[in-house]
Structures are given as structure tokens and as C-alpha cells.
Design a protein around this motif. Structure first.
Motif, mmCIF file in Angstrom:
data_model
loop_
_atom_site.group_PDB
_atom_site.id
_atom_site.type_symbol
_atom_site.label_atom_id
_atom_site.label_comp_id
_atom_site.label_asym_id
_atom_site.label_seq_id
_atom_site.Cartn_x
_atom_site.Cartn_y
_atom_site.Cartn_z
ATOM 1 N N UNK A 7 -8.904 -2.838 8.495
ATOM 2 C CA UNK A 7 -9.726 -4.053 8.495
ATOM 3 C C UNK A 7 -9.314 -4.919 7.324
ATOM 4 N N UNK A 8 -9.609 -6.202 7.412
ATOM 5 C CA UNK A 8 -9.398 -7.088 6.279
ATOM 6 C C UNK A 8 -10.670 -7.904 6.071
ATOM 7 N N UNK A 176 -2.220 0.126 -6.464
ATOM 8 C CA UNK A 176 -0.993 -0.680 -6.424
ATOM 9 C C UNK A 176 0.179 0.015 -5.754
ATOM 10 N N UNK A 177 0.094 1.335 -5.573
ATOM 11 C CA UNK A 177 1.190 2.082 -4.947
ATOM 12 C C UNK A 177 0.621 3.081 -3.941
ATOM 13 N N UNK A 196 -7.761 -2.377 -1.172
ATOM 14 C CA UNK A 196 -6.859 -2.988 -2.152
ATOM 15 C C UNK A 196 -6.925 -4.494 -2.025
ATOM 16 N N UNK A 197 -6.898 -5.185 -3.151
ATOM 17 C CA UNK A 197 -6.892 -6.643 -3.167
ATOM 18 C C UNK A 197 -5.649 -7.151 -3.851
ATOM 19 N N UNK A 204 2.598 -6.181 -0.311
ATOM 20 C CA UNK A 204 1.991 -6.291 1.023
ATOM 21 C C UNK A 204 2.277 -5.097 1.939
ATOM 22 N N UNK A 205 3.323 -4.353 1.634
ATOM 23 C CA UNK A 205 3.683 -3.189 2.455
ATOM 24 C C UNK A 205 2.908 -1.934 2.052
ATOM 25 N N UNK A 206 1.987 -2.062 1.102
ATOM 26 C CA UNK A 206 1.304 -0.910 0.506
ATOM 27 C C UNK A 206 0.724 0.045 1.543
#
Length: 316
Positions: A7-8, A176-177, A196-197, A204-206
Motif C-alpha cells: 500500500x502507499x 533505508x536498506x 518507509x518514507x 525506490x527499489x527498497x
């Protein structure tokens, strides 16, 4: 383009002069919100009156999920009683909980919060009220509003809150990773999810990397970042008018990728004051990728002792 997310959440909507801001209404109606990944509107408010204005607007736009922001540390919002300020307003929270249960029983609510305004244990005073809210999940960033985005995460307090919460818990903060995601899952086996924000903006590929178990190399990251940029840029050029408007929207995209694109391209983007100059700066990034791809091809199979020239960013 990337995938991996379940979801976003749309940047928060708020009330201004008794109504939802026009810019928020435009974002709410964007066709980009109705793709394969569910988009959930987030609202920021200071009382039940604003909840009703915002919720009614969101529902009229066809949504059935609403995320309430009780964690925004931005000082102007907190001073007006919104965001993290609600953590110090139990009476308002009681009213919100009642409205959520009675007036909006058909809506799927969630809450995003911090541990407190200035004290990491402040959540303890309101957890019973939060538990009384009909939530699908509770997202917690384990810092105070006063910390903003700096300082240590209060992981012990997060664990204590998780133990007291009746809602499924989502962790947010310093993700972040892909390894960061694994660490949270291992630290909190009962965790419902991870949000994550800023980490997702810079990588973006996280989530896609974590889902697949595959770590993307810098070339692949740069190519897909450029493709994402181009899609956003084309959208802005189609909707906005004038170089100033377009550049004010698109230039912040690169603040999260300055290291990947190199200082020369980053400085050119920052200095660009027209669309032609901006697009000329973009050409620097394309040149960087082509050079990177050439280096990768040239050194393929040459072993691990390759010395990358100093002018090439370390991430390439």
C-alpha cells in the motif's frame, strides 16, 4: 515500475479556512492513486470538526480507507494542534475515537503516530484511547516530535507499546536498506509491517529488493531511477504551467539521489533556472550512466581489485 509495496499513503490532506485545500483535492483525484497498489489518503487534523470535513471529502472521492496523522513533527502544524500535538490532547482523542466508532463505522481507519511530543513515554497516557479506536493497524515512528528525524530510535519504548497495543503494529523510522527491514522483523517477530518514507525516496527499489531477495547494482538503480523521474517529469510538464512551477516540483526529486548522480550533475540541477538548463543537467546523468555501463562492461570478469576513477561516484 518497482513493486514490492502492499500500500502507499498519499501526502496528508488538511483543512484551510474551513475546507480541504484545493491542492489536496487535486492529489486526491489523481488517476495515479487508482493503480495496482492501493493508495490510502492520509489526513492531519486538530479536532472532530476537521475530521468530518476531511473524512467526508475522502469518502466522496471514492475511498474507504483513511490514515490519521498523529506523528507529524512539523512545528507550525504542532503549534496548531495537529499531527503529533494530538498525543498530548487526550480529550480530543476521545472525541475522535467516538466519531470513528459511530459516525464512520463503515470506514477503515489507521493511525500513524510518534511516541510523544517531547517524552518517549508519553504514549502510555493515551494508549487506552488508541486501543479503543477501530483501526486496521497502528504505525509508530519511535521518536518524539521534538527529535524531528534526528537522534536515537527508542526501540525499548516501541517494544513496550507493541506489547500494550491491541492493533497490528507497523514500524516506521530509519528504514533505508533491505537489511533494515530484516532487522525489524527479527527484533519484533509479531510485527505487522514496515513503512518507509525518506528511505524509499532515496532507494525506490527498497521493497522490491527485499521481496525478491536480490540486491540491485548501482547501474540498475540509476536506470530505474531515471525512468521514475521521467514519468514524474512528464506528468508535471503536462499539468503545470511555466518553468518555475515545473522546476519547483521536480528538482527536489534529486535531493535524495545526489550521491548516485555525482556532484557535477547535482550542482547543475540545483542551479538550473529554466527547463532547457534543467534538461541539459539531466544529460550529465545520462552521460554518467553510459560511462558507468562502459566501465562495467570493460571490467567484467577482471576480478575484485578494480580501482574506480576518483571522479566516478562511489556508488557506480
Amino acid at each position: 515500475m518497482y513493486g514490492g509495496a502492499d500500500a502507499c499513503f498519499i501526502p496528508f490532506l488538511r483543512v484551510e479556512k474551513g475546507a480541504v485545500r484545493n491542492k489536496d483535492l487535486r492529489e486526491l483525484s489523481s488517476t495515479l492513486n487508482f493503480g495496482p497498489v492501493p493508495a490510502v489518503p492520509q489526513v492531519i487534523l486538530r479536532d472532530c470538526c476537521e475530521l468530518r470535513i476531511l473524512a467526508d471529502t475522502v469518502l466522496a472521492a471514492g475511498y474507504r480507507q483513511i490514515d490519521i496523522n498523529m506523528g507529524c513533527p512539523f512545528v507550525p502544524q504542532v503549534k496548531h494542534g495537529r499531527g503529533a500535538a494530538l498525543l498530548a490532547a487526550p480529550a480530543v482523542l476521545e472525541e475522535l475515537a467516538q466519531d470513528m466508532r459511530r459516525r464512520y463505522a463503515h470506514v477503515q481507519f489507521s493511525v500513524k503516530m510518534r511516541l510523544g511530543v517531547s517524552d518517549v513515554s508519553q504514549w502510555r497516557d493515551i494508549i487506552d484511547i488508541i486501543n479503543s479506536m477501530p483501526l486496521t493497524h497502528l504505525t509508530v515512528h519511535p521518536r518524539t516530535a521534538a527529535q524531528q528525524y534526528d537522534g536515537e530510535l527508542a526501540m525499548d519504548e516501541f517494544a513496550a507499546l507493541m506489547d500494550k497495543s491491541v492493533h497490528p503494529m507497523v514500524f516506521n523510522g530509519n528504514i533505508t536498506t533491505p537489511d533494515d527491514i530484516d532487522k525489524i522483523i527479527h527484533a519484533f517477530p509479531g510485527i505487522y509491517g514496515v513503512m518507509a518514507g525518506r528511505g524509499l525516496l532515496s532507494r525506490p527499489s527498497l521493497f522490491a529488493e527485499w521481496r525478491s531477495g536480490e540486491r540491485w547494482d548501482s547501474n540498475r538503480c540509476l536506470v530505474t531511477t531515471m525512468a521514475l523521474h521521467d514519468a514524474i517529469y512528464d506528468s508535471y510538464k503536462a499539468r503545470l504551467h511555466g518553468d518555475a512551477q515545473i522546476l519547483s516540483k521536480i528538482k527536489p526529486f534529486w535531493e535524495y539521489h545526489a550521491e548516485a548522480i555525482g556532484s557535477k550533475a547535482a550542482k547543475a540541477i540545483k542551479k538550473a533556472n529554466s527547463v532547457p538548463k534543467y534538461e541539459s543537467a539531466l544529460a550529465e546523468i545520462s552521460n554518467l550512466f553510459m560511462l558507468s555501463a562502459t566501465l562495467s562492461h570493460h571490467f567484467q570478469g577482471a576480478g575484485s581489485d578494480i580501482q574506480i576513477p576518483a571522479e566516478i561516484p562511489e556508488t557506480i
